[in-house]
Design a protein around this motif. Structure first.
Motif, PDB file in Angstrom:
ATOM      1  N   ASP A 289      -2.115   8.740  -0.976  1.00 56.57           N
ATOM      2  CA  ASP A 289      -1.465   8.741   0.160  1.00 56.57           C
ATOM      3  C   ASP A 289      -0.339   9.626   0.271  1.00 56.57           C
ATOM      4  O   ASP A 289       0.465   9.592   1.101  1.00 56.57           O
ATOM      5  CB  ASP A 289      -0.719   7.056   0.009  1.00 56.57           C
ATOM      6  CG  ASP A 289      -1.739   6.188   0.672  1.00 56.57           C
ATOM      7  OD1 ASP A 289      -2.572   6.622   1.776  1.00 56.57           O
ATOM      8  OD2 ASP A 289      -1.710   4.941   0.620  1.00 56.57           O
ATOM      9  N   ILE A 290      -0.208  10.396  -0.765  1.00 56.02           N
ATOM     10  CA  ILE A 290       0.823  11.556  -0.643  1.00 56.02           C
ATOM     11  C   ILE A 290      -0.105  12.821  -0.518  1.00 56.02           C
ATOM     12  O   ILE A 290      -0.566  13.275  -1.488  1.00 56.02           O
ATOM     13  CB  ILE A 290       1.855  11.559  -2.029  1.00 56.02           C
ATOM     14  CG1 ILE A 290       2.495  10.388  -1.956  1.00 56.02           C
ATOM     15  CG2 ILE A 290       2.766  12.848  -1.928  1.00 56.02           C
ATOM     16  CD1 ILE A 290       3.456  10.017  -3.328  1.00 56.02           C
TER      17      ILE A 290
ATOM     18  N   GLY B  71       8.196  17.100  -4.735  1.00 56.85           N
ATOM     19  CA  GLY B  71       6.969  16.183  -3.969  1.00 56.85           C
ATOM     20  C   GLY B  71       5.657  15.979  -5.053  1.00 56.85           C
ATOM     21  O   GLY B  71       4.625  16.387  -4.729  1.00 56.85           O
ATOM     22  N   ASN B  72       6.074  16.019  -6.322  1.00 51.37           N
ATOM     23  CA  ASN B  72       4.793  15.770  -7.501  1.00 51.37           C
ATOM     24  C   ASN B  72       4.372  14.458  -7.194  1.00 51.37           C
ATOM     25  O   ASN B  72       4.960  13.300  -7.250  1.00 51.37           O
ATOM     26  CB  ASN B  72       5.718  15.922  -8.725  1.00 51.37           C
ATOM     27  CG  ASN B  72       4.530  15.834  -9.672  1.00 51.37           C
ATOM     28  OD1 ASN B  72       3.687  14.903  -9.408  1.00 51.37           O
ATOM     29  ND2 ASN B  72       4.778  16.204 -10.980  1.00 51.37           N
ATOM     30  N   PRO B  73       2.915  14.574  -6.657  1.00 53.70           N
ATOM     31  CA  PRO B  73       2.517  13.219  -6.187  1.00 53.70           C
ATOM     32  C   PRO B  73       2.155  12.368  -7.554  1.00 53.70           C
ATOM     33  O   PRO B  73       2.534  10.910  -7.197  1.00 53.70           O
ATOM     34  CB  PRO B  73       1.071  13.542  -5.818  1.00 53.70           C
ATOM     35  CG  PRO B  73       1.248  14.993  -5.516  1.00 53.70           C
ATOM     36  CD  PRO B  73       2.293  15.488  -6.412  1.00 53.70           C
ATOM     37  N   GLU B  74       2.105  12.707  -8.637  1.00 53.32           N
ATOM     38  CA  GLU B  74       1.760  11.815  -9.937  1.00 53.32           C
ATOM     39  C   GLU B  74       3.050  11.077 -10.183  1.00 53.32           C
ATOM     40  O   GLU B  74       3.224   9.870 -10.320  1.00 53.32           O
ATOM     41  CB  GLU B  74       1.427  12.550 -10.946  1.00 53.32           C
ATOM     42  CG  GLU B  74      -0.068  12.933 -11.257  1.00 53.32           C
ATOM     43  CD  GLU B  74      -0.658  14.217 -10.591  1.00 53.32           C
ATOM     44  OE1 GLU B  74       0.535  14.856 -10.212  1.00 53.32           O
ATOM     45  OE2 GLU B  74      -1.611  14.379 -10.310  1.00 53.32           O
TER      46      GLU B  74
ATOM     47  N   ASP C 110       0.852  -1.301   0.024  1.00 56.06           N
ATOM     48  CA  ASP C 110       0.229  -0.010  -0.023  1.00 56.06           C
ATOM     49  C   ASP C 110       0.901   1.349   0.045  1.00 56.06           C
ATOM     50  O   ASP C 110       2.037   1.371   0.694  1.00 56.06           O
ATOM     51  CB  ASP C 110      -0.846   0.095   1.249  1.00 56.06           C
ATOM     52  CG  ASP C 110      -1.494   1.438   1.565  1.00 56.06           C
ATOM     53  OD1 ASP C 110      -2.772   1.452   0.862  1.00 56.06           O
ATOM     54  OD2 ASP C 110      -1.274   2.166   2.086  1.00 56.06           O
ATOM     55  N   LEU C 111       0.621   2.141  -0.807  1.00 55.53           N
ATOM     56  CA  LEU C 111       1.686   3.296  -0.927  1.00 55.53           C
ATOM     57  C   LEU C 111       2.070   4.004   0.398  1.00 55.53           C
ATOM     58  O   LEU C 111       3.088   4.167   0.710  1.00 55.53           O
ATOM     59  CB  LEU C 111       1.285   4.256  -2.206  1.00 55.53           C
ATOM     60  CG  LEU C 111       2.227   5.661  -2.182  1.00 55.53           C
ATOM     61  CD1 LEU C 111       3.594   5.047  -2.730  1.00 55.53           C
ATOM     62  CD2 LEU C 111       1.427   6.405  -3.365  1.00 55.53           C
ATOM     63  N   GLY C 112       0.992   4.246   1.238  1.00 54.53           N
ATOM     64  CA  GLY C 112       1.032   4.828   2.315  1.00 54.53           C
ATOM     65  C   GLY C 112       2.047   3.948   3.317  1.00 54.53           C
ATOM     66  O   GLY C 112       2.956   4.578   3.993  1.00 54.53           O
TER      67      GLY C 112
ATOM     68  N   ALA D  19       0.248   7.310   5.922  1.00 52.54           N
ATOM     69  CA  ALA D  19       1.367   8.559   5.910  1.00 52.54           C
ATOM     70  C   ALA D  19       0.923   9.972   5.778  1.00 52.54           C
ATOM     71  O   ALA D  19       1.376  10.939   5.231  1.00 52.54           O
ATOM     72  CB  ALA D  19       2.077   8.225   4.688  1.00 52.54           C
ATOM     73  N   ILE D  20      -0.348  10.118   6.666  1.00 56.11           N
ATOM     74  CA  ILE D  20      -0.906  11.426   6.470  1.00 56.11           C
ATOM     75  C   ILE D  20      -0.055  12.507   7.180  1.00 56.11           C
ATOM     76  O   ILE D  20      -0.228  13.602   7.137  1.00 56.11           O
ATOM     77  CB  ILE D  20      -2.485  11.362   7.398  1.00 56.11           C
ATOM     78  CG1 ILE D  20      -3.223  12.618   7.186  1.00 56.11           C
ATOM     79  CG2 ILE D  20      -2.320  10.791   8.665  1.00 56.11           C
ATOM     80  CD1 ILE D  20      -3.724  12.856   5.722  1.00 56.11           C
ATOM     81  N   HIS D  21       0.887  11.864   8.206  1.00 60.12           N
ATOM     82  CA  HIS D  21       1.795  12.848   9.077  1.00 60.12           C
ATOM     83  C   HIS D  21       2.997  13.354   7.984  1.00 60.12           C
ATOM     84  O   HIS D  21       3.843  14.050   8.600  1.00 60.12           O
ATOM     85  CB  HIS D  21       2.236  12.038  10.156  1.00 60.12           C
ATOM     86  CG  HIS D  21       3.050  10.694   9.768  1.00 60.12           C
ATOM     87  ND1 HIS D  21       2.616   9.590   9.281  1.00 60.12           N
ATOM     88  CD2 HIS D  21       4.527  10.778   9.936  1.00 60.12           C
ATOM     89  CE1 HIS D  21       3.280   8.960   9.240  1.00 60.12           C
ATOM     90  NE2 HIS D  21       4.714   9.450   9.636  1.00 60.12           N
ATOM     91  N   LYS D  22       3.124  12.703   6.918  1.00 61.30           N
ATOM     92  CA  LYS D  22       4.232  13.239   5.983  1.00 61.30           C
ATOM     93  C   LYS D  22       4.009  14.082   4.820  1.00 61.30           C
ATOM     94  O   LYS D  22       2.871  14.246   4.415  1.00 61.30           O
ATOM     95  CB  LYS D  22       4.824  11.755   5.411  1.00 61.30           C
ATOM     96  CG  LYS D  22       5.542  10.819   6.163  1.00 61.30           C
ATOM     97  CD  LYS D  22       7.000  10.967   5.680  1.00 61.30           C
ATOM     98  CE  LYS D  22       7.688  10.136   6.686  1.00 61.30           C
ATOM     99  NZ  LYS D  22       7.981  10.874   8.041  1.00 61.30           N
ATOM    100  N   THR D  23       4.662  15.139   4.709  1.00 60.67           N
ATOM    101  CA  THR D  23       4.522  16.014   3.802  1.00 60.67           C
ATOM    102  C   THR D  23       5.013  15.573   2.546  1.00 60.67           C
ATOM    103  O   THR D  23       5.762  14.531   2.338  1.00 60.67           O
ATOM    104  CB  THR D  23       5.311  17.607   4.143  1.00 60.67           C
ATOM    105  OG1 THR D  23       6.680  17.153   3.817  1.00 60.67           O
ATOM    106  CG2 THR D  23       4.903  18.161   5.416  1.00 60.67           C
ATOM    107  N   LYS D  24       4.647  15.935   1.268  1.00 58.09           N
ATOM    108  CA  LYS D  24       4.994  15.429  -0.070  1.00 58.09           C
ATOM    109  C   LYS D  24       6.531  15.651  -0.191  1.00 58.09           C
ATOM    110  O   LYS D  24       7.217  15.057  -0.768  1.00 58.09           O
ATOM    111  CB  LYS D  24       4.201  16.048  -1.174  1.00 58.09           C
ATOM    112  CG  LYS D  24       4.133  17.563  -1.453  1.00 58.09           C
ATOM    113  CD  LYS D  24       3.280  17.897  -2.535  1.00 58.09           C
ATOM    114  CE  LYS D  24       3.064  19.268  -2.944  1.00 58.09           C
ATOM    115  NZ  LYS D  24       2.731  20.198  -1.931  1.00 58.09           N
ATOM    116  N   GLU D  25       7.085  16.901   0.246  1.00 53.03           N
ATOM    117  CA  GLU D  25       8.415  17.016   0.317  1.00 53.03           C
ATOM    118  C   GLU D  25       9.269  15.931   0.995  1.00 53.03           C
ATOM    119  O   GLU D  25      10.346  15.634   0.401  1.00 53.03           O
ATOM    120  CB  GLU D  25       8.816  18.128   0.813  1.00 53.03           C
ATOM    121  CG  GLU D  25       8.371  19.486  -0.068  1.00 53.03           C
ATOM    122  CD  GLU D  25       7.039  19.758   0.211  1.00 53.03           C
ATOM    123  OE1 GLU D  25       6.526  19.461   1.211  1.00 53.03           O
ATOM    124  OE2 GLU D  25       6.651  20.807  -0.611  1.00 53.03           O
TER     125      GLU D  25
END
Lengths: 454, 201
Positions: free
Chosen positions: B181-182, A173-176, A130-132, A150-156
């Protein structure tokens, strides 16, 4: 460390806390929209709650029925009293199959049993898919939310982790981009895995089958490719009939993320030809929770996370502040049942506002159970001196109307006239990161006396 | 070996014994009054709306024009598994003995859906339709062909419909694989199919 102490650490980064708070509240709002669009939503919740109550009242019969039906379909069943037995059973299945590589999809139970470190110590490669969960695995952390690990992590932060572990290019931190890189990496892991381990969302007594829900498709990629599929389930995952899925699947994703259903709701009844399917049924403290009348209903939980998204404490303290596999309101009534001393601060990590109980799809009276744990904890566990003396003072003030009146008037006078440094300082927790209300005119008592005469 | 087996049997018995000892008095299974969920609505409209909501695309096409539509949408697909009887686009054939790992390079899978669920845009696809279980997940893109009269309103009706099936493996698919999730940013295309197209015939 207590919940409050850990929450203080999380609150050092105010911008991140504000984001965390808003992001989860947004999920709560999506849940509301989804729920309000369903005819007879409250009836669905009533049914789900009543079905779960029936399950707990006849759990042994349902488990035996489930086992018999699963065995008939060629699924192998194992029983584990605790985490150690659970891990040993899985270890043995891996040994029997000479397995070296394992892919896992989300399972809070295997987190609870600390399966990963156990398998890694045996020299087995375990990848959370699972990605998270993958993000927290490479960060060497634990999930901070049961649905959004992983809600506590920023995309950076994810960007940096992926650069280090996957050799990705910096992307701000580009999510795609990051999701696609993870997809490519995990494809390789799925294709080479010997064994896939998944959780179980629902196990059905009258068919012996089980259902796994994901949005990413990772449970299916793992279990349909590997030769061996192991599914771990707590004893409380049982539902009596397959038809009852028609109730639970309508509630689960709407409560969790506001989706009408997860992308994939996979129904496993028989192993594919030439493959093995195992189910490990785990107790690990659940029968003990079943024995506690006041807390029994916590076993209704279907792990949607709605109580976390709505909780004002969770949103501003973060999942890790609970220091438990299941954080948030539901975790705070489950964890004390496992280790009262370690988790004694959790039932106090609540305003008892009842929002958790209002959104719970299976109608667990979460806030009432939090209150009940408090009653037990203050009797059994030594409380901090400050808390005890403050409560003693409060009790004597509240018991004497004249002193109460004087205390109220002084507080109002101070708020109105005292300089800032006297109000907003370390002694006043209510003044932290927030402005206290402006004091106007008289208090209620004075107002009432004046207005009654009119 | 023997010792391990022994321990598992003990696990089973001790768990069942503990439950018997601790469970409350028997509570009844609730009767479900299905009529309360009835709604006089246009199933097709709601289904279309929800497929779009969950990130899928949906189109009504003439049965004879399925292949033309698919070619138009996926002009670059080379490795194609087509399990719909009217489609001739298939380049790779599969059967029950196919090693699922061989499907890793499939660009496009075309499978029949058994029926759709209006309330959530999900389509039931079982092993009967996909032949190889992993196919709808491992394929880069997925096309489901669905008869437009094969729709139910909600999940209770859906389970009624599959109550007497041959139970092996089956899945409700609602949209393409996705993740948030990101930082809660929705990204379509996680570990399963990157896109889902439903063609109603």
């Amino acid at each position: 460390m207590s919940h409050a102490e850990k929450a203080t650490i999380f609150n050092k980064n105010e911008a991140k806390v504000n984001w965390h708070d808003k992001a989860l509240w947004y999920v709560r709002e999506k849940r509301d929209n989804a729920a309000h669009g369903v005819k007879e939503w409250e009836y669905l919740r009533d049914l789900a709650s009543a079905i779960k109550a029936n399950v707990l009242s006849d759990l042994d019969t349902y488990l035996v029925e489930f086992e018999a039906n699963a065995l008939k379909n060629g699924i192998k069943i194992h029983w584990a009293s605790d985490a150690e037995e659970h891990n040993a059973i899985i270890g043995k299945i891996l040994d029997d199959n000479k397995a070296e590589k394992v892919v896992k999809s989300k399972s809070m139970l295997t987190e609870e049993c600390h399966l990963n470190p156990y398998l890694e110590a045996k020299g087995i490669e375990v990848v959370d898919t699972d990605l998270g969960e993958y993000i927290v695995q490479i960060a060497k952390e634990t999930p901070s939310h049961i649905v959004l690990p992983a809600i506590h992590k920023t995309k950076e932060e994810v960007d940096e982790l992926f650069q280090e572990h996957l050799g990705t290019k910096p992307s701000n931190g580009n999510p795609e981009y990051l999701t696609n890189e993870a997809r490519k990496h995990l494809r390789g892991k799925f294709l080479k895995a010997d064994v896939a381990i998944t959780g179980v969302n629902f196990a059905i007594a009258d068919t012996g089958g089980f259902v796994v829900c994901t949005n990413e498709g990772n449970a299916d990629m793992g279990s349909h490719l590997a030769n061996v599929h192991i599914a771990s389930m707590g004893i409380e995952k049982i539902i009596p009939k397959e038809a009852h899925l028609g109730i639970f699947l309508r509630l689960l994703a709407r409560s969790a993320t506001g989706q009408p259903i997860t992308t994939y709701s996979s129904h496993f009844n028989k192993p594919a030809e030439g493959k093995e399917m195992h189910i490990v049924i785990v107790d690990n403290g659940r029968t003990e929770q079943l024995s506690r009348e006041d807390f029994r209903a916590s076993l209704h939980c279907i792990r949607c996370g709605a109580c976390m998204n709505t909780c004002p404490i969770y949103r501003r303290s973060g999942g890790h502040s609970y220091d438990a596999t299941i954080p948030g309101p539901i975790g705070s009534i489950l964890s004390p049942g496992k280790d009262l001393t370690k988790h004694s601060s959790l039932p106090f990590a609540s305003t008892l506002c009842g929002s958790c109980s209002n959104v719970c799809p299976v109608k667990i009276n979460i806030h009432e159970q939090l209150y009940k744990w408090r009653q037990i904890i203050v009797k059994d566990i030594k409380q901090p001196m400050v808390k005890k003396s403050i409560l003693k003072i409060a009790a004597s003030v509240l018991a004497k109307p004249k002193i109460y009146d004087f205390a109220g008037k002084s507080a109002r006078f101070m708020l109105k006239h005292a300089p800032r440094f006297m109000i907003y300082n370390k002694l006043n927790a209510w003044g932290k990161a927030r402005e206290l209300p402006e004091i106007k005119n008289e208090n209620f008592d004075q107002w009432y006396k004046i207005n009654r005469k009119k | 070996m023997v010792q391990n087996k022994q321990k598992e049997i003990m696990g089973r018995d001790s768990i069942l014994k503990a439950i018997k000892q601790h469970k409350p008095d028997l509570l009844p299974i609730p009767e479900i009054d299905g009529a309360r969920f009835d709604d006089d609505v246009n199933l097709l409209d709601i289904f279309k709306h929800n497929v779009a909501l969950v990130g899928g695309s949906i189109k009504e096409v003439d049965k004879a024009l399925i292949d033309i539509e698919i070619k138009k949408q996926f002009p670059h697909a080379e490795n194609i598994v087509a399990l719909n009887e009217t489609s001739t686009l298939g380049t790779i054939s599969v059967n029950k003995q196919t090693d699922p790992h061989e499907l890793a390079t499939i660009d496009l899978a075309i499978v029949n859906g058994a029926f759709g669920v209006a309330e959530n845009g999900a389509v039931w696809v079982s092993e009967k339709e996909s032949i190889v279980r992993v196919l709808p997940f491992i394929s880069n893109d997925l096309v489901i062909i669905l008869l437009k009269e094969q729709l139910v309103l909600h999940m209770l009706q859906a389970y009624h419909k599959i109550a007497t099936r041959d139970r092996n493996f089956g899945v409700f698919i609602s949209g393409p694989s996705k993740t948030a999730d990101i930082e809660q940013c929705l990204v379509i295309g996680a570990q399963g199919a990157m896109s889902l197209t439903i063609l109603l015939v």
